[in-house]
Design a protein around this motif. Structure first.
Motif, PDB file in Angstrom:
ATOM      1  N   UNK A 161       8.855   4.419  -8.621  1.00  0.00           N
ATOM      2  CA  UNK A 161       9.179   5.844  -8.799  1.00  0.00           C
ATOM      3  C   UNK A 161       9.787   6.388  -7.511  1.00  0.00           C
ATOM      4  N   UNK A 162       9.239   5.997  -6.375  1.00  0.00           N
ATOM      5  CA  UNK A 162       9.805   6.395  -5.077  1.00  0.00           C
ATOM      6  C   UNK A 162      11.184   5.755  -4.882  1.00  0.00           C
ATOM      7  N   UNK A 163      11.350   4.519  -5.363  1.00  0.00           N
ATOM      8  CA  UNK A 163      12.634   3.837  -5.221  1.00  0.00           C
ATOM      9  C   UNK A 163      13.735   4.575  -5.981  1.00  0.00           C
ATOM     10  N   UNK A 164      13.394   5.131  -7.133  1.00  0.00           N
ATOM     11  CA  UNK A 164      14.365   5.928  -7.889  1.00  0.00           C
ATOM     12  C   UNK A 164      14.729   7.188  -7.112  1.00  0.00           C
ATOM     13  N   UNK A 165      13.731   7.836  -6.513  1.00  0.00           N
ATOM     14  CA  UNK A 165      13.953   9.058  -5.738  1.00  0.00           C
ATOM     15  C   UNK A 165      14.899   8.814  -4.568  1.00  0.00           C
ATOM     16  N   UNK A 166      14.800   7.622  -3.967  1.00  0.00           N
ATOM     17  CA  UNK A 166      15.626   7.299  -2.803  1.00  0.00           C
ATOM     18  C   UNK A 166      16.859   6.468  -3.162  1.00  0.00           C
TER      19      UNK A 166
ATOM     20  N   UNK B 103       8.966  -2.118   3.334  1.00  0.00           N
ATOM     21  CA  UNK B 103       9.488  -1.176   4.320  1.00  0.00           C
ATOM     22  C   UNK B 103       9.272   0.265   3.878  1.00  0.00           C
ATOM     23  N   UNK B 104       9.480   0.534   2.592  1.00  0.00           N
ATOM     24  CA  UNK B 104       9.268   1.874   2.064  1.00  0.00           C
ATOM     25  C   UNK B 104       7.804   2.274   2.196  1.00  0.00           C
ATOM     26  N   UNK B 105       6.912   1.347   1.917  1.00  0.00           N
ATOM     27  CA  UNK B 105       5.483   1.646   1.985  1.00  0.00           C
ATOM     28  C   UNK B 105       5.039   1.928   3.415  1.00  0.00           C
ATOM     29  N   UNK B 106       5.579   1.157   4.373  1.00  0.00           N
ATOM     30  CA  UNK B 106       5.168   1.324   5.774  1.00  0.00           C
ATOM     31  C   UNK B 106       5.677   2.624   6.367  1.00  0.00           C
ATOM     32  N   UNK B 107       6.828   3.109   5.862  1.00  0.00           N
ATOM     33  CA  UNK B 107       7.401   4.340   6.409  1.00  0.00           C
ATOM     34  C   UNK B 107       6.929   5.588   5.682  1.00  0.00           C
ATOM     35  N   UNK B 108       6.292   5.411   4.515  1.00  0.00           N
ATOM     36  CA  UNK B 108       5.853   6.563   3.727  1.00  0.00           C
ATOM     37  C   UNK B 108       4.585   7.171   4.311  1.00  0.00           C
ATOM     38  N   UNK B 109       4.356   8.439   3.979  1.00  0.00           N
ATOM     39  CA  UNK B 109       3.166   9.145   4.445  1.00  0.00           C
ATOM     40  C   UNK B 109       1.999   8.815   3.516  1.00  0.00           C
TER      41      UNK B 109
END
Length: 250
Positions: A87-92, A3-9
């Motif tokens: 790394x993105x998961x930590x940010x969010x 889900x994170x990958x599909x919503x990311x730019x």
């Protein structure tokens, strides 16, 4: 993660890589929730990855091409992709810390954890050592560790009276000396053979002496991997995974 990958730019190609990554994690089955993202589980995933076959085309099959497992570079790219997404998961605030902070995977290799191959395990078991010596005791203790997964401190506190025979197997539920973490221990035949040899106990050896003797044993067995007590635990875990044990059980 999907889900994170599909919503990311992200570019279409990058999103495709993340989809492939998610598929590999799903196939593995040992990492299905955020809390499963531990260094130990990622290491187990690495072991699993390196056993995955590369699909052959019909022409290759017809030509008799032998199947191979994925390359070390391919495994590295999976880790690179997962590390970036975590790394993105930590940010969010999905996870508190990226588990790759404790892991070091290089292109072409995974250097963070070493283990013995099954051939090397057999070489240790069958190694001819002087009888009645500390070298023999060290070899036997290492064999016991290789087939139980117990740490050095847990072997030195080993108490066979805590084991019960369940369906023909010796089983014990206890807590680790070092961490207090609960575990279930099952005594496989090579470990039972060591216990029988020493009157249902294990050899008692000073830790420093033990590690020194293991280096000698490694040389005698022509093993290039640096021998040390914790290597036995890594070897046990890898051996179990490669023989079909589930990561949850390991």
């Amino acid at each position: 993660i999907k889900n994170m990958a599909s919503s990311a730019n992200l570019s279409i190609a990058t999103k495709k890589r993340y989809t492939t990554l998610c598929n590999k994690l799903t196939e593995f089955g040992g990492i299905t929730r955020w809390e499963h993202l531990t260094p130990d589980n990622i290491y187990a995933w690495d072991v699993w990855l390196r056993q995955q076959p590369v699909p052959l085309t019909p022409n290759q099959v017809q030509a008799g091409v032998k199947p191979t497992t994925i390359s070390s570079d391919t495994a590295y790219n999976y880790h690179k992709c997962l590390k970036a997404m975590l790394h993105r998961a930590v940010m969010f605030d999905k996870i508190d810390r990226n588990p790759y902070a404790r892991l070091k995977f290089k292109r072409g290799e995974s250097e963070n954890i070493e283990y013995l191959t099954e051939e090397e395990m057999n070489a240790i078991v069958k190694l001819k050592v002087p009888k009645g010596t500390q070298i023999e005791m060290a070899r036997d203790l290492f064999v016991f560790q290789m087939y139980t997964g117990l740490s050095y401190s847990d072997t030195q506190a080993f108490d066979f009276s805590k084991y019960k025979k369940v369906k023909g197997k010796w089983i014990n539920t206890g807590e680790r000396i070092k961490t207090g973490v609960a575990y279930v221990s099952s005594l496989l035949p090579p470990a039972v053979a060591v216990l029988e040899k020493y009157g249902w106990t294990v050899p008692k050896i000073d830790n420093a002496d033990y590690n020194h003797l293991l280096k000698v044993i490694g040389t005698m067995a022509n093993i290039s991997t640096k021998m040390h007590t914790h290597l036995a635990r890594h070897t046990f875990a890898t051996w179990m995974l490669r023989n079909g044990a589930k990561i949850e059980n390991v």
